[in-house]
Design an enzyme around this catalytic site. Structure first.
Site, PDB file in Angstrom:
ATOM      1  N   TYR A 132       0.845  -1.209   0.000  1.00  0.00           N
ATOM      2  CA  TYR A 132       0.000   0.000   0.000  1.00  0.00           C
ATOM      3  C   TYR A 132       0.883   1.264   0.000  1.00  0.00           C
ATOM      4  CZ  TYR A 132      -3.808   3.076   1.670  1.00  0.00           C
ATOM      5  OH  TYR A 132      -4.747   4.072   1.814  1.00  0.00           O
ATOM      6  N   LYS A 188       1.011   4.219  -2.824  1.00  0.00           N
ATOM      7  CA  LYS A 188       0.639   5.600  -2.491  1.00  0.00           C
ATOM      8  C   LYS A 188       1.812   6.572  -2.674  1.00  0.00           C
ATOM      9  CE  LYS A 188      -3.673   4.831  -1.515  1.00  0.00           C
ATOM     10  NZ  LYS A 188      -4.722   5.361  -2.373  1.00  0.00           N
TER      11      LYS A 188
END
Ligand code: NAD
Length: 248
Positions: A156, A160
């Site tokens: 993640y 991001k």
């Protein structure tokens, strides 16, 4: 005064959480809302009906943001009805958390595809429309985790952080055509995505935030209103941290 009056926005993943908050706020501020969803047709219909009462056009489209082909088709379909797209918000995202030791290849690939490749897919698809009209505001949803990292979220965090690099590059490429590209890095926002977490852990997070609460989808939506509107017309290539002071 409605800040987004007569503007048209595409929002990915807007049947719940932050995306839904953005869709509601945009409709209230006078924007036509074109949103995508991955499976929940009933919810999409309900949102279309509810938000149309604001006197704006609201359309839901079933489209997988991680599919290049779906994004091309989506923008083609939208272009037949809407000549101008003022704002694109790449909001769709998922988590598949695990420590590196336990993370499977598919957990890494899927998160990169849905969170990062989707931003490429949609930006690439909308580029022609925005270049032609010579304006546009692209807003990409990153995370505090993409800025500072987080144990158990390497996939993640990578997706991001990638969004930030991508957005800065697009800001440089498209700035001369008056197309802006910015990032929002939310902190801990209380949504369905965070509902699955243990309440004790959630309270500890709230306590660690200088403003002593989790954010709401509307905290993010209001920042999107500003970045989507002409009030931010000299802002591009930036990451706006909306986190209650979590990262200073
Ligand atoms: P959520 O899980 O409640 O909503 C995500 C939405 O994206 C859902 O509507 C889902 O259907 C949609 N979606 C997922 N995969 C999709 C796909 N392939 N194509 C189209 N739509 C898809 O999550 P949220 O908390 O509202 O998060 C929204 C965004 O904000 C995400 O990008 C997330 O990473 C980011 N974010 C959230 C937080 C938080 O604390 N909630 C913090 C930082 C960043």
């Amino acid at each position: 005064m409605k800040i987004l009056k007569d503007k048209t926005a595409i929002i990915t993943g807007a049947t719940r959480g932050i995306g839904r908050g953005i869709a509601e706020t945009f409709a209230k501020q006078g924007a036509n809302v074109l949103f995508t969803y991955s499976s929940s047709l009933d919810l999409a219909k309900e949102i279309e009906k509810d938000l149309s009462s604001e006197g704006v056009v609201v359309r839901g489209y079933k489209s997988d943001a991680s599919s290049f082909e779906d994004c091309q088709k989506l923008v083609e379909e939208i272009s037949q009805e809407f000549e101008v797209i003022d704002i694109l918000i790449n909001n769709a995202g998922i988590t598949r958390d695990n420590l590196l030791m336990r993370m499977q290849e598919d957990d890494f690939d899927k998160v990169i595809e849905v969170n990062l490749k989707s931003v490429f897919n949609m930006t690439k698809a909308i580029q022609r429309t925005m270049l032609k009209q010579r304006f546009g505001s692209i807003i990409n949803m990153s995370s505090v985790v993409g800025v500072k990292g987080n144990a158990g979220q390497s996939n993640y965090a990578a997706s991001k952080a990638g969004i930030i690099g991508f957005s800065k590059s697009i800001a440089l490429e498209l700035g001369s055509r008056n197309i802006r590209c910015n990032v929002i890095a939310p902190g801990f926002i209380e949504t369905e995505m965070t509902d699955v977490l243990d309440e004790k852990v959630v309270q500890e997070w709230r306590d660690s935030i200088p403003l002593k609460r989790g954010g709401t989808p509307f905290d993010i939506a209001n920042t999107c209103v500003w970045l989507g509107s002409d009030m931010s017309s000299y802002i591009t290539g930036q990451t706006i941290h909306v986190n209650g002071g979590l990262l200073t």
